[in-house]
Design a protein around this motif. Structure first.
Motif, PDB file in Angstrom:
ATOM      1  N   VAL A   1      85.731  42.042  33.743  1.00  0.00           N
ATOM      2  CA  VAL A   1      85.414  40.614  33.841  1.00  0.00           C
ATOM      3  C   VAL A   1      84.986  40.291  35.266  1.00  0.00           C
ATOM      4  N   ARG A   2      85.934  40.483  36.176  1.00  0.00           N
ATOM      5  CA  ARG A   2      85.646  40.055  37.540  1.00  0.00           C
ATOM      6  C   ARG A   2      86.725  40.617  38.459  1.00  0.00           C
ATOM      7  N   ASN A   3      86.349  41.513  39.316  1.00  0.00           N
ATOM      8  CA  ASN A   3      87.297  42.079  40.277  1.00  0.00           C
ATOM      9  C   ASN A   3      86.950  41.567  41.660  1.00  0.00           C
ATOM     10  N   GLN A   4      87.963  41.051  42.345  1.00  0.00           N
ATOM     11  CA  GLN A   4      87.690  40.457  43.647  1.00  0.00           C
ATOM     12  C   GLN A   4      88.617  40.985  44.718  1.00  0.00           C
ATOM     13  N   VAL A   5      88.036  41.190  45.902  1.00  0.00           N
ATOM     14  CA  VAL A   5      88.890  41.355  47.059  1.00  0.00           C
ATOM     15  C   VAL A   5      88.581  40.201  48.004  1.00  0.00           C
ATOM     16  N   ARG A   6      89.653  39.613  48.498  1.00  0.00           N
ATOM     17  CA  ARG A   6      89.539  38.441  49.361  1.00  0.00           C
ATOM     18  C   ARG A   6      90.119  38.821  50.717  1.00  0.00           C
ATOM     19  N   MET A   7      89.325  38.639  51.764  1.00  0.00           N
ATOM     20  CA  MET A   7      89.768  39.055  53.100  1.00  0.00           C
ATOM     21  C   MET A   7      89.605  37.883  54.064  1.00  0.00           C
TER      22      MET A   7
ATOM     23  N   LEU B   1      76.704  42.966  42.817  1.00  0.00           N
ATOM     24  CA  LEU B   1      77.927  42.552  43.510  1.00  0.00           C
ATOM     25  C   LEU B   1      77.653  41.256  44.236  1.00  0.00           C
ATOM     26  N   ASP B   2      78.711  40.484  44.427  1.00  0.00           N
ATOM     27  CA  ASP B   2      78.599  39.208  45.113  1.00  0.00           C
ATOM     28  C   ASP B   2      79.421  39.231  46.387  1.00  0.00           C
ATOM     29  N   VAL B   3      78.827  38.705  47.424  1.00  0.00           N
ATOM     30  CA  VAL B   3      79.569  38.513  48.674  1.00  0.00           C
ATOM     31  C   VAL B   3      79.549  37.024  48.976  1.00  0.00           C
TER      32      VAL B   3
ATOM     33  N   THR C   1      82.987  40.459  45.050  1.00  0.00           N
ATOM     34  CA  THR C   1      83.257  40.462  43.611  1.00  0.00           C
ATOM     35  C   THR C   1      82.384  41.484  42.889  1.00  0.00           C
ATOM     36  N   ASP C   2      82.992  42.245  41.999  1.00  0.00           N
ATOM     37  CA  ASP C   2      82.193  43.073  41.093  1.00  0.00           C
ATOM     38  C   ASP C   2      82.615  42.778  39.659  1.00  0.00           C
ATOM     39  N   HIS C   3      81.845  43.277  38.720  1.00  0.00           N
ATOM     40  CA  HIS C   3      82.165  43.077  37.304  1.00  0.00           C
ATOM     41  C   HIS C   3      82.386  44.411  36.626  1.00  0.00           C
ATOM     42  N   GLY C   4      82.913  45.341  37.392  1.00  0.00           N
ATOM     43  CA  GLY C   4      83.076  46.701  36.892  1.00  0.00           C
ATOM     44  C   GLY C   4      84.457  46.965  36.311  1.00  0.00           C
ATOM     45  N   LYS C   5      84.818  48.241  36.320  1.00  0.00           N
ATOM     46  CA  LYS C   5      86.004  48.655  35.580  1.00  0.00           C
ATOM     47  C   LYS C   5      87.341  48.285  36.226  1.00  0.00           C
TER      48      LYS C   5
END
Ligand SMILES: Nc1ncnc2c1ncn2[C@@H]1O[C@H](COP(=O)(O)OP(=O)(O)O)[C@@H](O)[C@H]1O
Ligand SMILES: Nc1ncnc2c1ncn2[C@@H]1O[C@H](COP(=O)(O)OP(=O)(O)O)[C@@H](O)[C@H]1O
Lengths: 123, 152, 152, 123
Positions: C132-138, C68-70, C84-88
């Protein structure tokens, strides 16, 4: 937030600098200033108390190297005490115990300064 | 070189105020992986010295994007630290390592960083491509491990 | 969105044992930037909840590279956290946010993470591209700043 | 290295669990086990002492939610004490003070359990 601090304790003919926290390239200037201030006041008998120091890098070691010649040329000294094993190991790795007097306990160090017996204490 | 099993990466502005974060990051990973307290301290100091060099020497005033990267690779028997900058580089072969006896006799200041890194870590090598990517790679083997969490 | 001035990035294995490192990293940056202690705590908790969700939900057993990326972006008036994760992936619109009154009355377990993130931060949005790429932006705005170190 | 710990103190008809460190998704199972063990021993009067807890996330809150129904159905309770303002704020944000009794001081909490007066103490 504050990751490094110098506490100054003036004794009879000696000043103790308690250094607290992390001494690295970021915080070294704080110590540099504190020692420079002592020299400006012609206080050359300096004991550095490492008891509450938890980290030192070469930038920290460099501060002592930067002042030791001047201090000694003025018949003073920078002595050290109460290092944790972790910090002492870094000094030892570089052979610094051959050029600095390093004491286990503050009282032992204090006794070795001229005209001085009990300068700090309240700890 | 065996394929790294686990990788950690940190990209951070090249400013001394970030040294504490870098040390904590690297120290925690080394601890988790099973290095004894002693070696954790050495690894923390080595990465500090490498990053301090980037912060002090790598970038000229005019460079806008002053960042540095710290990567940690863990495989079965060792931890590899890679510190990368994109600054001006230098020739590591031209850096004379201090003769500590002379050094101490002359009460010299500075010039201890790379010497310390070499003393603290098992392997240290530089890969310099000025302006493109300068790297120092440092390895510490996991012997005397406290507990062997490295299997994954 | 104004151009980010400073950027910090962490890439780390998606394992709960890394939550402590992530919190420290984000907390230290928030502190440096001038957030008051209170807000530093909120930012730490928000990033923990986002990363815990990745660790619990993002990756199926079979995925090999679970990272995971922060990222932290700092500009003049705010801190932006991107996890960011690259999961489901998942459909955030389908996640019913708990009615806390009902929730407490029924003594339910779980389902508080996203609710907490939304409560703690000023803006929270998801950008999901499954596999591909799931992101949460806070986003947290720097008001009531303790000291304004953000100017750079 | 150890970032979370549960210390169990058995009183007359009550057990205090002192939770220490960081309670997050990684460490929550440790607390879960400790509470499960109490239930297995039919100890349902539980006081959780937060004095030395420095962090909690929803994974930690979830542990309490996971046991409270069972504990109460057995005429016991999970009560809490000595939270730092930072930790209390998280509980408060979610309205948890409406479902758990939270006390400032350990002694106040102890006094509210049945058949119990001085159970823990030595602090
Ligand atoms: N990342 C780097 N970029 C540019 N120059 C470097 C870098 N790392 C080291 N150097 C060069 O190597 C020299 C020796 O480094 P070091 O042994 O750490 O001592 P010091 O930093 O005190 O000079 C530095 O003075 C610098 O010229
Ligand atoms: N990064 C993610 N990847 C996949 N699913 C996610 C992710 N984040 C959240 N979710 C989904 O959203 C739901 C709600 O999350 P949350 O509110 O944190 O509660 P909880 O994790 O306790 O279920 C999760 O149960 C999961 O299905």
């Amino acid at each position: 937030m504050e990751n490094f601090k110098v506490v100054r304790l003036d004794g009879v003919n000696l000043t103790t600098l308690k250094i607290i926290g992390f001494l690295d390239a970021h915080t070294a200037p704080t110590l540099e200033e504190a020692i420079q201030k002592l020299l400006d006041e012609e206080q050359v008998n300096i004991l550095v108390d490492f008891k509450e120091l938890s980290y030192i890098s070469s930038a920290g070691l460099g501060v002592f190297m930067g002042f030791i010649e001047e201090v000694r040329s003025k018949n003073g000294d920078i002595k050290m005490c109460a290092m944790s094993p972790k910090i002492y190991r870094v000094f030892d790795l570089l052979g610094f115990p051959t050029i600095y007097q390093i004491f286990d306990k503050q009282e032992e160090a204090l006794a070795t300064f001229p005209q001085n017996s009990a300068a700090s204490s309240s700890e | 070189m065996p394929k790294a099993k686990i990788e950690y990466k940190l990209r951070i502005p090249s400013q001394t105020e970030n040294l504490e974060i870098i040390r904590f990051f690297v120290g925690k990973v080394a601890e988790k992986v099973g290095f004894a307290e002693d070696d954790v301290g050495k690894i923390e100091l080595a990465v500090d010295e490498a990053c301090t060099n980037v912060m002090k020497h790598a970038y000229t005033e005019t460079v806008k994007d002053k960042t540095l990267d710290v990567a940690i690779l863990i495989d079965y028997q060792k931890l590899t630290l890679v510190v990368t900058d994109h600054g001006k580089g230098f020739n590591p072969d031209k850096i004379r390592q201090p003769d500590m006896k002379e050094y101490l006799a002359e009460l010299r200041v500075g010039g201890l960083g790379i010497f310390l890194m070499r003393t603290l870590m098992d392997e240290v090598d530089y890969d310099i491509k000025p302006g493109v990517r300068n790297q120092v790679r440092m390895v510490k083997y996991l012997i005397n491990r406290k507990n062997s969490k490295i299997v994954n």
